[in-house]
Design a protein around this motif. Structure first.
Motif, PDB file in Angstrom:
ATOM      1  N   THR A  32       0.836  -1.194   0.000  1.00 37.51           N
ATOM      2  CA  THR A  32       0.000   0.000   0.000  1.00 37.51           C
ATOM      3  C   THR A  32       0.870   1.242   0.000  1.00 37.51           C
ATOM      4  O   THR A  32       1.771   1.371   0.827  1.00 37.51           O
ATOM      5  N   TYR A  34       0.425   5.714  -0.716  1.00 34.93           N
ATOM      6  CA  TYR A  34      -0.538   6.804  -0.850  1.00 34.93           C
ATOM      7  C   TYR A  34      -0.042   7.799  -1.886  1.00 34.93           C
ATOM      8  O   TYR A  34       1.157   7.928  -2.113  1.00 34.93           O
ATOM      9  N   THR A  35      -0.975   8.486  -2.525  1.00 35.88           N
ATOM     10  CA  THR A  35      -0.608   9.517  -3.488  1.00 35.88           C
ATOM     11  C   THR A  35      -0.851  10.881  -2.862  1.00 35.88           C
ATOM     12  O   THR A  35      -1.809  11.072  -2.104  1.00 35.88           O
ATOM     13  N   ILE A  56      -4.497   9.778   7.012  1.00 33.16           N
ATOM     14  CA  ILE A  56      -3.745   8.528   6.831  1.00 33.16           C
ATOM     15  C   ILE A  56      -2.708   8.429   7.950  1.00 33.16           C
ATOM     16  O   ILE A  56      -2.235   9.441   8.447  1.00 33.16           O
ATOM     17  N   GLN A  61       4.847   4.747   6.174  1.00 28.24           N
ATOM     18  CA  GLN A  61       4.174   4.845   4.869  1.00 28.24           C
ATOM     19  C   GLN A  61       5.079   5.376   3.765  1.00 28.24           C
ATOM     20  O   GLN A  61       6.112   5.987   4.010  1.00 28.24           O
ATOM     21  N   ILE A  63       4.691   7.715   0.201  1.00 31.63           N
ATOM     22  CA  ILE A  63       3.851   8.608  -0.598  1.00 31.63           C
ATOM     23  C   ILE A  63       4.429   8.693  -2.001  1.00 31.63           C
ATOM     24  O   ILE A  63       5.621   8.937  -2.180  1.00 31.63           O
ATOM     25  N   GLN A 142      -7.244   1.182  -6.232  1.00 29.27           N
ATOM     26  CA  GLN A 142      -7.083   2.552  -5.760  1.00 29.27           C
ATOM     27  C   GLN A 142      -8.403   3.064  -5.238  1.00 29.27           C
ATOM     28  O   GLN A 142      -9.471   2.627  -5.659  1.00 29.27           O
ATOM     29  N   ARG A 143      -8.295   3.973  -4.256  1.00 29.42           N
ATOM     30  CA  ARG A 143      -9.474   4.646  -3.741  1.00 29.42           C
ATOM     31  C   ARG A 143      -9.056   5.987  -3.159  1.00 29.42           C
ATOM     32  O   ARG A 143      -7.934   6.141  -2.670  1.00 29.42           O
ATOM     33  N   VAL A 145      -9.002   8.616  -0.320  1.00 24.72           N
ATOM     34  CA  VAL A 145      -9.177   8.573   1.133  1.00 24.72           C
ATOM     35  C   VAL A 145      -9.375   9.963   1.737  1.00 24.72           C
ATOM     36  O   VAL A 145      -9.870  10.075   2.860  1.00 24.72           O
ATOM     37  N   ARG A 156      -4.946   9.503  -2.345  1.00 18.53           N
ATOM     38  CA  ARG A 156      -5.447   8.180  -2.704  1.00 18.53           C
ATOM     39  C   ARG A 156      -4.622   7.090  -2.031  1.00 18.53           C
ATOM     40  O   ARG A 156      -3.442   7.278  -1.779  1.00 18.53           O
ATOM     41  N   GLU A 157      -5.262   5.976  -1.835  1.00 24.11           N
ATOM     42  CA  GLU A 157      -4.575   4.762  -1.390  1.00 24.11           C
ATOM     43  C   GLU A 157      -4.449   3.864  -2.606  1.00 24.11           C
ATOM     44  O   GLU A 157      -5.454   3.580  -3.274  1.00 24.11           O
ATOM     45  N   THR A 159      -2.928   0.148  -4.140  1.00 18.59           N
ATOM     46  CA  THR A 159      -2.313  -1.158  -3.941  1.00 18.59           C
ATOM     47  C   THR A 159      -1.423  -1.398  -5.145  1.00 18.59           C
ATOM     48  O   THR A 159      -1.888  -1.289  -6.292  1.00 18.59           O
TER      49      THR A 159
END
Length: 186
Positions: A32, A34-35, A56, A61, A63, A142-143, A145, A156-157, A159
């Protein structure tokens, strides 16, 4: 400068993995990420300064500096190439201090960011600019968040599976953008 090793790593990143990476290593990243681009970074730092809860978790993490294009019908995401990283430099040290361990983008980082990468034992990965359609093939889900009003720059998150990148700045502060020209200079 030596030719890097190809490694398979997973995000979120742990300290052992980050510490094992060397500038020049090539990686295939799973997990995972993040964008976030400029506007999302600004909001994250404003939230930290206001003492608000972040959308988040930052600890460990990664990015990815990207604002993906709209997806074609049936596709997970549109072309998703890296944006120029220095635009995030004013915000990056604050995020590293809060536990961010990796960033993916393109281009050089400023000396303050490299010092923060070294201090907080993180890593900066480079993705190939101009290969947005190919990089999107490594994104399997992707989604959004947070910050959906930012459109393509929403947080976005993603995968990712076997997302290709190169370690540009490692946790010791070695920087390929500095070492590369020296290796071929006279």
């Amino acid at each position: 400068m030596t030719e890097g090793t190809l490694l398979r790593i997973s995000a979120p990143l742990d300290g052992k993995t980050v510490g094992s990476l060397r500038a020049g290593d090539r990686v295939l990243l799973d997990g995972t990420v993040y964008t976030a681009r400029d506007a999302a970074h600004k909001r994250l730092v404003e939230a930290i300064e206001a003492g608000a809860t972040l959308p988040i978790p930052l600890e460990g993490q990664v990015i990815y500096y990207v604002g993906p294009c709209p997806a074609r019908p049936g596709a997970v995401i549109g072309p998703a190439g890296p944006t120029t990283s220095y635009r995030m430099d004013p915000y990056t040290p604050v995020l590293l201090e809060r536990g961010l361990k990796g960033m993916i983008g393109k281009g050089k980082r400023g000396p303050e960011v490299i010092a923060a990468i070294r201090k907080h034992r993180a890593v900066y990965l480079g993705a190939t600019g101009g290969a947005a359609a190919l990089l999107a093939r490594s994104i399997t889900a992707q989604r959004i968040v947070a910050y959906g009003d930012l459109g393509p720059e929403a947080l976005r998150e993603l995968t990712v599976e076997a997302f290709p990148a190169t370690v540009v700045v490692d946790a010791s502060g070695r920087d390929l953008y500095s070492e590369g020209p020296q290796a071929y200079g006279r």
